[in-house]
Design a protein around this motif. Structure first.
Motif, mmCIF file in Angstrom:
data_model
loop_
_atom_site.group_PDB
_atom_site.id
_atom_site.type_symbol
_atom_site.label_atom_id
_atom_site.label_comp_id
_atom_site.label_asym_id
_atom_site.label_seq_id
_atom_site.Cartn_x
_atom_site.Cartn_y
_atom_site.Cartn_z
ATOM 1 N N THR A 151 5.057 43.704 -42.427
ATOM 2 C CA THR A 151 4.759 43.138 -43.860
ATOM 3 C C THR A 151 5.022 41.836 -43.685
ATOM 4 O O THR A 151 5.369 41.163 -42.862
ATOM 5 N N ASP A 152 4.433 41.063 -44.652
ATOM 6 C CA ASP A 152 4.674 39.580 -44.696
ATOM 7 C C ASP A 152 6.041 39.092 -44.476
ATOM 8 O O ASP A 152 6.249 38.156 -43.665
ATOM 9 N N ALA A 153 7.083 39.598 -45.504
ATOM 10 C CA ALA A 153 8.473 39.571 -45.126
ATOM 11 C C ALA A 153 8.912 39.726 -43.666
ATOM 12 O O ALA A 153 9.654 38.994 -43.245
ATOM 13 N N GLN A 154 8.465 40.679 -43.169
ATOM 14 C CA GLN A 154 8.812 41.148 -41.763
ATOM 15 C C GLN A 154 8.219 39.705 -40.679
ATOM 16 O O GLN A 154 8.934 39.407 -39.766
ATOM 17 N N LEU A 155 6.922 39.564 -40.964
ATOM 18 C CA LEU A 155 6.436 38.411 -40.256
ATOM 19 C C LEU A 155 7.210 37.233 -40.286
ATOM 20 O O LEU A 155 7.395 36.465 -39.487
ATOM 21 N N GLU A 156 7.570 36.979 -41.364
ATOM 22 C CA GLU A 156 8.323 35.619 -41.745
ATOM 23 C C GLU A 156 9.757 35.774 -40.895
ATOM 24 O O GLU A 156 10.217 34.794 -40.192
ATOM 25 N N ARG A 157 10.523 36.866 -40.845
ATOM 26 C CA ARG A 157 11.632 37.265 -39.977
ATOM 27 C C ARG A 157 11.425 36.859 -38.478
ATOM 28 O O ARG A 157 12.249 36.494 -37.827
ATOM 29 N N PHE A 158 10.153 37.232 -37.996
ATOM 30 C CA PHE A 158 10.037 37.099 -36.697
ATOM 31 C C PHE A 158 9.914 35.605 -36.227
ATOM 32 O O PHE A 158 10.115 35.283 -35.184
ATOM 33 N N GLY A 159 9.295 34.769 -37.310
ATOM 34 C CA GLY A 159 9.188 33.377 -37.019
ATOM 35 C C GLY A 159 8.143 33.299 -35.958
ATOM 36 O O GLY A 159 7.368 34.065 -35.505
ATOM 37 N N PRO A 160 7.858 31.883 -35.731
ATOM 38 C CA PRO A 160 6.763 31.424 -34.766
ATOM 39 C C PRO A 160 6.858 32.122 -33.356
ATOM 40 O O PRO A 160 7.905 32.377 -32.943
ATOM 41 N N GLY A 161 5.852 32.541 -32.924
ATOM 42 C CA GLY A 161 5.512 33.069 -31.671
ATOM 43 C C GLY A 161 5.489 32.084 -30.524
ATOM 44 O O GLY A 161 5.158 30.940 -31.002
ATOM 45 N N PRO A 162 5.288 32.089 -29.391
ATOM 46 C CA PRO A 162 5.287 31.359 -28.035
ATOM 47 C C PRO A 162 4.027 30.930 -28.314
ATOM 48 O O PRO A 162 3.010 31.588 -28.723
ATOM 49 N N LEU A 163 3.655 29.907 -27.852
ATOM 50 C CA LEU A 163 2.226 29.086 -27.706
ATOM 51 C C LEU A 163 1.351 30.106 -26.804
ATOM 52 O O LEU A 163 0.172 30.339 -26.812
ATOM 53 N N ARG A 164 2.079 30.035 -25.268
ATOM 54 C CA ARG A 164 1.291 30.563 -24.205
ATOM 55 C C ARG A 164 2.360 31.857 -23.594
ATOM 56 O O ARG A 164 3.544 31.725 -23.887
ATOM 57 N N VAL A 165 1.698 32.775 -23.059
ATOM 58 C CA VAL A 165 2.530 33.692 -21.963
ATOM 59 C C VAL A 165 1.633 33.777 -21.120
ATOM 60 O O VAL A 165 0.406 34.001 -20.755
ATOM 61 N N ASP A 166 2.526 33.540 -19.878
ATOM 62 C CA ASP A 166 1.983 33.343 -18.542
ATOM 63 C C ASP A 166 0.531 32.579 -18.328
ATOM 64 O O ASP A 166 -0.374 33.139 -17.523
ATOM 65 N N GLY A 167 0.452 31.722 -19.216
ATOM 66 C CA GLY A 167 -0.745 30.524 -19.256
ATOM 67 C C GLY A 167 -1.727 30.888 -19.959
ATOM 68 O O GLY A 167 -2.937 30.105 -20.271
ATOM 69 N N SER A 168 -1.765 32.306 -20.742
ATOM 70 C CA SER A 168 -2.767 32.761 -21.732
ATOM 71 C C SER A 168 -2.146 32.211 -22.855
ATOM 72 O O SER A 168 -0.968 32.432 -23.456
ATOM 73 N N PRO A 169 -3.184 32.083 -24.055
ATOM 74 C CA PRO A 169 -2.692 31.870 -25.394
ATOM 75 C C PRO A 169 -2.024 33.202 -26.192
ATOM 76 O O PRO A 169 -2.289 34.429 -25.608
#
Length: 142
Positions: free
Chosen positions: A92-110
């Motif tokens: 849900t939108d509330a759960q996405l907010e709880r996760f917070g921002p993700g990393p910009l890259r993982v192993d060099g990929s977006p």
């Protein structure tokens, strides 16, 4: 009296990341994941680019998290492991907010988020006691 699943959920709520374990063609693998506790389930956010989510969804997985490297001196160190059925999820939108921002890259990929949900059927909590000194945990490696 709280059960191991209740204790595990409370401890998992204190840390943000852990590792999901599954197998591909009988070979085990571990993948890092961000998690949040939602009612009686664990909601995971992983990087879609590796495809680990396709192996996890629709099968039994294990998930572990701990405070072994981050527990302040004088506090108890613990490790939690859960085993349960894993499925794809749409937070849900509330759960996405709880996760917070993700990393910009993982192993060099977006970073591209994918979400899974684990319904725990087994929970194990290990307590390693209180840290007795202010010695850095990696000092033995010097």
């Amino acid at each position: 009296m709280p059960t191991d699943q209740h204790i595990a959920a409370g401890l998992l709520g204190r840390v943000a990341h852990g590792r999901v374990a599954a197998s591909v063609r009988a070979l085990p693998f571990l993948a890092p994941a961000r998690h949040i506790v939602v009612a009686d389930r664990l909601l995971l956010r992983m990087h879609k680019g590796h495809g680990h989510h396709r192996v996890c969804a629709g099968s039994v997985v294990a998930y572990g998290a701990d405070n072994l490297a981050s527990a302040p001196v004088g506090t108890e160190r613990w490790s939690v492991h859960i085993v349960g059925w894993c499925e794809s999820a749409e937070p849900t939108d509330a759960q996405l907010e709880r996760f917070g921002p993700g990393p910009l890259r993982v192993d060099g990929s977006p970073f591209e988020a994918v979400y899974l949900e684990i319904a725990p059927s087994l929970a194990t909590v290990h307590s390693l006691g209180i840290t007795a000194s202010a010695t850095h945990p990696n000092e033995h490696n010097k």
